[in-house]
Write an enzyme that holds these catalytic residues in place. Structure first.
Site, PDB file in Angstrom:
ATOM      1  N   ARG A  83       0.836  -1.190   0.000  1.00 56.75           N
ATOM      2  CA  ARG A  83       0.000   0.000   0.000  1.00 56.75           C
ATOM      3  C   ARG A  83       0.878   1.251   0.000  1.00 56.75           C
ATOM      4  O   ARG A  83       1.959   1.261   0.568  1.00 56.75           O
ATOM      5  CB  ARG A  83      -0.896   0.029   1.247  1.00 56.75           C
ATOM      6  CG  ARG A  83      -2.050  -0.960   1.193  1.00 56.75           C
ATOM      7  CD  ARG A  83      -2.934  -0.860   2.423  1.00 56.75           C
ATOM      8  NE  ARG A  83      -2.246  -1.298   3.609  1.00 56.75           N
ATOM      9  CZ  ARG A  83      -1.725  -0.496   4.532  1.00 56.75           C
ATOM     10  NH1 ARG A  83      -1.836   0.826   4.418  1.00 56.75           N
ATOM     11  NH2 ARG A  83      -1.092  -0.989   5.570  1.00 56.75           N
ATOM     12  N   TYR A 222      -1.396  -3.455  -6.941  1.00 57.22           N
ATOM     13  CA  TYR A 222      -1.125  -4.318  -5.791  1.00 57.22           C
ATOM     14  C   TYR A 222      -2.157  -4.202  -4.674  1.00 57.22           C
ATOM     15  O   TYR A 222      -2.517  -3.101  -4.255  1.00 57.22           O
ATOM     16  CB  TYR A 222       0.259  -4.013  -5.205  1.00 57.22           C
ATOM     17  CG  TYR A 222       0.793  -5.165  -4.369  1.00 57.22           C
ATOM     18  CD1 TYR A 222       1.399  -6.251  -4.984  1.00 57.22           C
ATOM     19  CD2 TYR A 222       0.651  -5.194  -2.997  1.00 57.22           C
ATOM     20  CE1 TYR A 222       1.870  -7.323  -4.242  1.00 57.22           C
ATOM     21  CE2 TYR A 222       1.113  -6.262  -2.246  1.00 57.22           C
ATOM     22  CZ  TYR A 222       1.729  -7.327  -2.873  1.00 57.22           C
ATOM     23  OH  TYR A 222       2.184  -8.397  -2.135  1.00 57.22           O
ATOM     24  N   HIS A 251     -10.553  -2.537  11.405  1.00 54.94           N
ATOM     25  CA  HIS A 251      -9.453  -3.387  10.901  1.00 54.94           C
ATOM     26  C   HIS A 251      -9.246  -4.514  11.914  1.00 54.94           C
ATOM     27  O   HIS A 251      -8.265  -4.511  12.658  1.00 54.94           O
ATOM     28  CB  HIS A 251      -8.211  -2.510  10.765  1.00 54.94           C
ATOM     29  CG  HIS A 251      -7.070  -3.137  10.035  1.00 54.94           C
ATOM     30  ND1 HIS A 251      -5.762  -2.715  10.195  1.00 54.94           N
ATOM     31  CD2 HIS A 251      -7.007  -4.133   9.125  1.00 54.94           C
ATOM     32  CE1 HIS A 251      -4.964  -3.424   9.412  1.00 54.94           C
ATOM     33  NE2 HIS A 251      -5.686  -4.301   8.762  1.00 54.94           N
ATOM     34  N   CYS A 275       0.863  -7.436  11.932  1.00 56.24           N
ATOM     35  CA  CYS A 275       1.107  -7.576  13.370  1.00 56.24           C
ATOM     36  C   CYS A 275       0.327  -8.725  13.991  1.00 56.24           C
ATOM     37  O   CYS A 275       0.135  -8.757  15.208  1.00 56.24           O
ATOM     38  CB  CYS A 275       0.802  -6.272  14.087  1.00 56.24           C
ATOM     39  SG  CYS A 275       1.988  -4.971  13.694  1.00 56.24           S
ATOM     40  N   ASP A 298      -9.261  -9.844   8.855  1.00 59.15           N
ATOM     41  CA  ASP A 298      -8.757  -8.491   8.565  1.00 59.15           C
ATOM     42  C   ASP A 298      -9.768  -7.379   8.830  1.00 59.15           C
ATOM     43  O   ASP A 298      -9.373  -6.294   9.232  1.00 59.15           O
ATOM     44  CB  ASP A 298      -8.294  -8.416   7.105  1.00 59.15           C
ATOM     45  CG  ASP A 298      -7.324  -7.263   6.850  1.00 59.15           C
ATOM     46  OD1 ASP A 298      -6.326  -7.148   7.588  1.00 59.15           O
ATOM     47  OD2 ASP A 298      -7.572  -6.462   5.925  1.00 59.15           O
ATOM     48  N   ARG A 390       2.182 -12.148  -0.453  1.00 60.01           N
ATOM     49  CA  ARG A 390       0.861 -12.510   0.062  1.00 60.01           C
ATOM     50  C   ARG A 390       0.295 -13.735  -0.648  1.00 60.01           C
ATOM     51  O   ARG A 390       0.673 -14.045  -1.777  1.00 60.01           O
ATOM     52  CB  ARG A 390      -0.110 -11.333  -0.164  1.00 60.01           C
ATOM     53  CG  ARG A 390       0.301 -10.022   0.502  1.00 60.01           C
ATOM     54  CD  ARG A 390      -0.493  -9.740   1.724  1.00 60.01           C
ATOM     55  NE  ARG A 390       0.058  -8.627   2.504  1.00 60.01           N
ATOM     56  CZ  ARG A 390      -0.491  -8.230   3.648  1.00 60.01           C
ATOM     57  NH1 ARG A 390      -1.568  -8.822   4.121  1.00 60.01           N
ATOM     58  NH2 ARG A 390       0.049  -7.242   4.335  1.00 60.01           N
TER      59      ARG A 390
HETATM   60  P1  GTP Z   1      -2.208  -7.686   7.481  1.00 60.60           P
HETATM   61  O1  GTP Z   1      -2.732  -8.736   6.571  1.00 60.60           O
HETATM   62  O2  GTP Z   1      -1.132  -6.862   6.876  1.00 60.60           O
HETATM   63  O3  GTP Z   1      -3.287  -6.825   8.058  1.00 60.60           O
HETATM   64  O4  GTP Z   1      -1.407  -8.456   8.676  1.00 60.60           O
HETATM   65  P2  GTP Z   1      -1.881  -9.334   9.929  1.00 60.60           P
HETATM   66  O5  GTP Z   1      -2.200  -8.439  11.077  1.00 60.60           O
HETATM   67  O6  GTP Z   1      -2.925 -10.307   9.532  1.00 60.60           O
HETATM   68  O7  GTP Z   1      -0.528 -10.105  10.341  1.00 60.60           O
HETATM   69  P3  GTP Z   1      -0.139 -11.654  10.237  1.00 60.60           P
HETATM   70  O8  GTP Z   1      -0.997 -12.542  11.095  1.00 60.60           O
HETATM   71  O9  GTP Z   1      -0.047 -12.025   8.824  1.00 60.60           O
HETATM   72  O10 GTP Z   1       1.317 -11.653  10.904  1.00 60.60           O
HETATM   73  C1  GTP Z   1       2.357 -10.863  10.420  1.00 60.60           C
HETATM   74  C2  GTP Z   1       3.667 -11.335  10.940  1.00 60.60           C
HETATM   75  O11 GTP Z   1       3.665 -11.404  12.372  1.00 60.60           O
HETATM   76  C3  GTP Z   1       4.035 -12.734  10.457  1.00 60.60           C
HETATM   77  O12 GTP Z   1       5.381 -12.740  10.062  1.00 60.60           O
HETATM   78  C4  GTP Z   1       3.833 -13.610  11.662  1.00 60.60           C
HETATM   79  O13 GTP Z   1       4.683 -14.718  11.658  1.00 60.60           O
HETATM   80  C5  GTP Z   1       4.125 -12.667  12.823  1.00 60.60           C
HETATM   81  N1  GTP Z   1       3.336 -13.062  14.026  1.00 60.60           N
HETATM   82  C6  GTP Z   1       2.008 -13.294  14.087  1.00 60.60           C
HETATM   83  N2  GTP Z   1       1.632 -13.676  15.329  1.00 60.60           N
HETATM   84  C7  GTP Z   1       2.743 -13.680  16.080  1.00 60.60           C
HETATM   85  C8  GTP Z   1       3.007 -13.993  17.463  1.00 60.60           C
HETATM   86  O14 GTP Z   1       2.129 -14.340  18.246  1.00 60.60           O
HETATM   87  N3  GTP Z   1       4.313 -13.866  17.878  1.00 60.60           N
HETATM   88  C9  GTP Z   1       5.305 -13.477  17.025  1.00 60.60           C
HETATM   89  N4  GTP Z   1       6.538 -13.391  17.511  1.00 60.60           N
HETATM   90  N5  GTP Z   1       5.102 -13.189  15.724  1.00 60.60           N
HETATM   91  C10 GTP Z   1       3.838 -13.288  15.254  1.00 60.60           C
HETATM   92  C1  SPV Z   2      -2.887  -4.476   5.251  1.00 60.42           C
HETATM   93  O1  SPV Z   2      -1.893  -3.845   4.823  1.00 60.42           O
HETATM   94  O2  SPV Z   2      -3.420  -4.228   6.357  1.00 60.42           O
HETATM   95  C2  SPV Z   2      -3.425  -5.595   4.453  1.00 60.42           C
HETATM   96  C3  SPV Z   2      -2.939  -5.765   3.091  1.00 60.42           C
HETATM   97  O3  SPV Z   2      -4.297  -6.315   4.920  1.00 60.42           O
HETATM   98  S1  SPV Z   2      -3.686  -4.691   1.950  1.00 60.42           S
HETATM   99  O4  SPV Z   2      -4.881  -5.345   1.411  1.00 60.42           O
HETATM  100  O5  SPV Z   2      -2.706  -4.476   0.880  1.00 60.42           O
HETATM  101  O6  SPV Z   2      -4.071  -3.470   2.587  1.00 60.42           O
HETATM  102 MN    MN Z   3      -4.834  -5.691   7.090  1.00 61.02          MN
END
Ligand code: GTP
Ligand code: SPV
Ligand code: MN
Length: 607
Positions: A83, A222, A251, A275, A298, A390
């Site tokens: 983004r 993207y 979110h 995160c 999400d 992704r």
């Molecule tokens: P968006 O799709 O961008 O909104 O991200 P998201 O909030 O869904 O994050 P996601 O669950 O994909 O995690 C992002 C990163 O954080 C990954 O590399 C995970 O491995 C790491 N992660 C997730 N949960 C944990 C946790 O409990 N501990 C640690 N150390 N890392 C974590």
């Molecule tokens: C985020 O960045 O929080 C995502 C990926 O979930 S995007 O759809 O590119 O915003």
């Molecule tokens: Mn997101």
């Protein structure tokens, strides 16, 4: 070309009699001058035709059918990988209604600028019209949209991420409201000019007109920049709708946790991009007898039901998840979802036998093709997959979808979790003293920047409710909206609010808490707080779990680390004050009194 001569534009060719939609399609075709217009129907025939087309164009490669059935890998232009917040605009009529967290340009000026960019921008390409629905088709008031795009990759991804097809066209009827979502890669082709694998433009705009409920996106292909049902509609435009109509567009993941007594609890959790939402949404609890199911990873739309409880639905239909770090031990349910096939991967690496790989995935490879198409070996010293690579995969394939995931009623939320990525200061789990205190916690979430957007990775920024990049209106009005919803509700029925941090580190940078499935131990404490059975300790920042109150049976972590993950270090918290102060000054005159009161009380307790 005029409308009469653009193939496919003739309204007799359209699947709808919706006059406003037909007029808009004609207007955009005349402006953008595509070679042809095509109405997307979301069919298997369309999927096959467009994937064949993109394979021939070099945009995607088909993966090994035995390992990854009906799945493809797209690799983007290296300048189009996330983004672009600096190019994202909220063009409300008055600047104050967008500010201070958003970029703003007067809507008339922005429309003029972008109209010139759009003029002829689809030459040499097909203009697709995609009717889509965010949230269950059976909703009383289905949230409809139509995306116009010149990207086949977007058509394919929208089919996974949103509800598309003839049922949506039927819902549109002849005059139902829909969000206009216009997207172009901004890469017209001259006669005979060869295309590139990932067309895009160095000039990018991700623009929202909140009062008109319209989205204009230009120059990027993207993720959230281009799949306009996602962040643009379901968060930025929907948050403005929600503010006007008394609901919330957030979110947040939606998770169902089932206790050994078979009692179900629903949680919504907001963490900034990359995160941990997807990982928590698909958690595999490590504590015996507890199970989890998911409803979304999400976005959550929440409104109060007739019974006074807050109900959540997920507007999406697929997962657009971060690939790196996902594996059979950290997130087995995501792995099973993508292994079922029908998945579009973007910017991951490819193995020599036509499978995919990314950092953190099981398996070692002496040779790969990296996300930029180069040969890669373990000695290369560069990541094989882009950090924001992704997978885009149908939600229905997830083995732990809650049976009620498509229910228009939504699910009643018992707890709201806020969290960010903090190496220090923020304990593993803290309970808010009240709704207003919880809103204050959400308002002050800080997180280290990730690769999900451009910017310096690691810098801490305040990200209220993880919505900083996704607010469609003034952040002060947004926080007031949160406070007001609580004031008008029956407090006993409101979700309890918690602040979590899975990312606290020890001196040698190791994570103090093992995270992932072990986070179920924190969820169990939260359930017990809701039931009034677990202990917590009153601290200046809220009610924090004690190591004794957490179920740590069989946990592979040292008691000292767990204690440190829960520690409230008052000096560190005093050190937070200037940065919260700075953030609230930035929020400005619209900062709600309730939030200022909570801040004053916190400072008092810390002094
Ligand atoms: P968006 O799709 O961008 O909104 O991200 P998201 O909030 O869904 O994050 P996601 O669950 O994909 O995690 C992002 C990163 O954080 C990954 O590399 C995970 O491995 C790491 N992660 C997730 N949960 C944990 C946790 O409990 N501990 C640690 N150390 N890392 C974590
Ligand atoms: C985020 O960045 O929080 C995502 C990926 O979930 S995007 O759809 O590119 O915003
Ligand atoms: Mn997101």
């Amino acid at each position: 070309m005029t409308s009469a001569t653009i193939p496919g534009l003739d309204p007799d060719n359209a699947p709808t009699r919706h006059a406003e939609l037909l007029a808009w399609v004609a207007e955009i075709a005349e402006l953008t001058q595509p070679d042809r217009v095509e109405w997307s129907d979301g069919s298997d025939e369309e999927w096959t035709r467009l994937t064949d087309h993109l394979v021939a164009a070099g945009t995607i490669v088909k993966l090994n059918e035995e390992k990854k059935p009906n799945s493809y890998l797209a690799t983007s232009d290296p300048a189009d990988v996330a983004r672009v917040e600096s190019r994202t605009y909220i063009c409300s009529k008055n600047e104050i209604d967008a500010g201070p967290t958003n970029n703003w340009v007067d809507p008339t000026e922005m429309r003029a600028t972008m109209t010139e960019l759009y003029r002829g921008c689809m030459r040499g390409r097909t203009m697709y019209v995609i009717p889509f629905c965010m949230g269950p088709l059976g909703a009383d008031d289905p949230k409809l949209g139509v995306e116009i795009t010149d990207s086949e990759y977007v058509v394919l991804s929208m089919r996974i991420m949103t509800r598309v097809g003839p049922q949506v066209v039927e819902l549109l009827g002849e005059d139902r409201f829909f969000v206009k979502a216009l997207h172009s890669l901004g890469a017209p082709l001259a006669d005979g000019e060869a295309d590139v694998p990932w067309p895009c433009n160095t000039t990018k705009y991700i623009t929202h007109f909140p009062e008109d409920r319209e989205i204009w996106s230009f120059g990027s292909g993207y993720g959230g920049n281009a799949l306009l049902g996602k962040k643009c509609y379901s968060l930025r435009i929907a948050s403005a709708m929600a503010h006007d109509e008394g609901w919330l567009a957030e979110h947040m993941l939606i998770l169902k946790l089932i206790s050994p007594e078979e009692k179900a609890y629903y949680f919504a959790a907001a963490f900034p991009s990359a995160c941990g939402k997807t990982n928590l949404a698909m958690i595999q609890p490590t504590i015996p007898g507890w199970r989890a199911e998911t409803l979304g990873d999400d976005i959550a739309w929440m409104r109060f039901g007739d019974d006074g409880r807050l109900y959540a639905v997920n507007p999406e239909f697929g997962f657009f998840g971060v690939a790196p770090g996902t594996n059979w031990s950290s997130n087995p349910n995501a792995m099973k979802t993508v292994e079922a096939g029908n998945t579009m991967y973007t910017n991951v690496a490819r193995t020599d036998d036509g499978d995919i790989w990314w950092e953190g995935l099981e398996g070692e490879h002496d040779h790969l093709i990296d996300w930029q198409g180069n040969d890669w070996t373990p000695e290369s010293g560069t990541p094989a997959a882009h950090p924001n690579s992704r997978y885009c995969t149908p939600m229905s394939q997830c083995p732990i979808m809650a049976p009620e995931w498509d229910d228009p009623q939504g699910v009643p939320i018992s707890g709201i979790l806020f969290g960010g990525r903090r190496k220090t200061t923020v304990p593993l789990v803290t309970e808010a003293r009240s709704w207003q205190h919880g809103v204050f916690m959400g308002a002050t979430v800080g997180s280290e920047q990730t690769a999900a957007a451009e910017g310096t990775v690691g810098t801490i920024r305040r990200d209220p409710m993880a919505m900083l990049p996704f607010l469609g209106y003034n952040v002060g009005d947004y926080l007031q909206h949160w406070i007001d919803l609580g004031k008008n509700a029956d407090e006993s029925k409101l979700p309890k609010v918690f602040y979590v941090n899975w990312f606290r580190r020890g001196d040698d940078k190791r994570f103090l808490w093992p995270g992932f499935g072990e986070n179920s131990r924190v969820l169990k404490w939260i359930v017990e707080r809701i039931e009034g059975t677990a202990d917590g300790v009153e601290t200046p920042i809220g009610i924090v779990a004690t190591p004794e109150a957490l179920d740590l049976d069989g946990l592979d972590a040292s008691p000292a680390d767990v204690a440190e993950s829960l520690a409230v270090n008052l000096d560190e918290w005093r050190g937070e004050i200037p940065s919260i102060e700075e953030w609230f000054e930035f929020v400005g005159e619209k900062l709600p009194t309730g939030i200022a009161d909570e801040f004053a009380a916190l400072k008092q307790r810390l002094s």
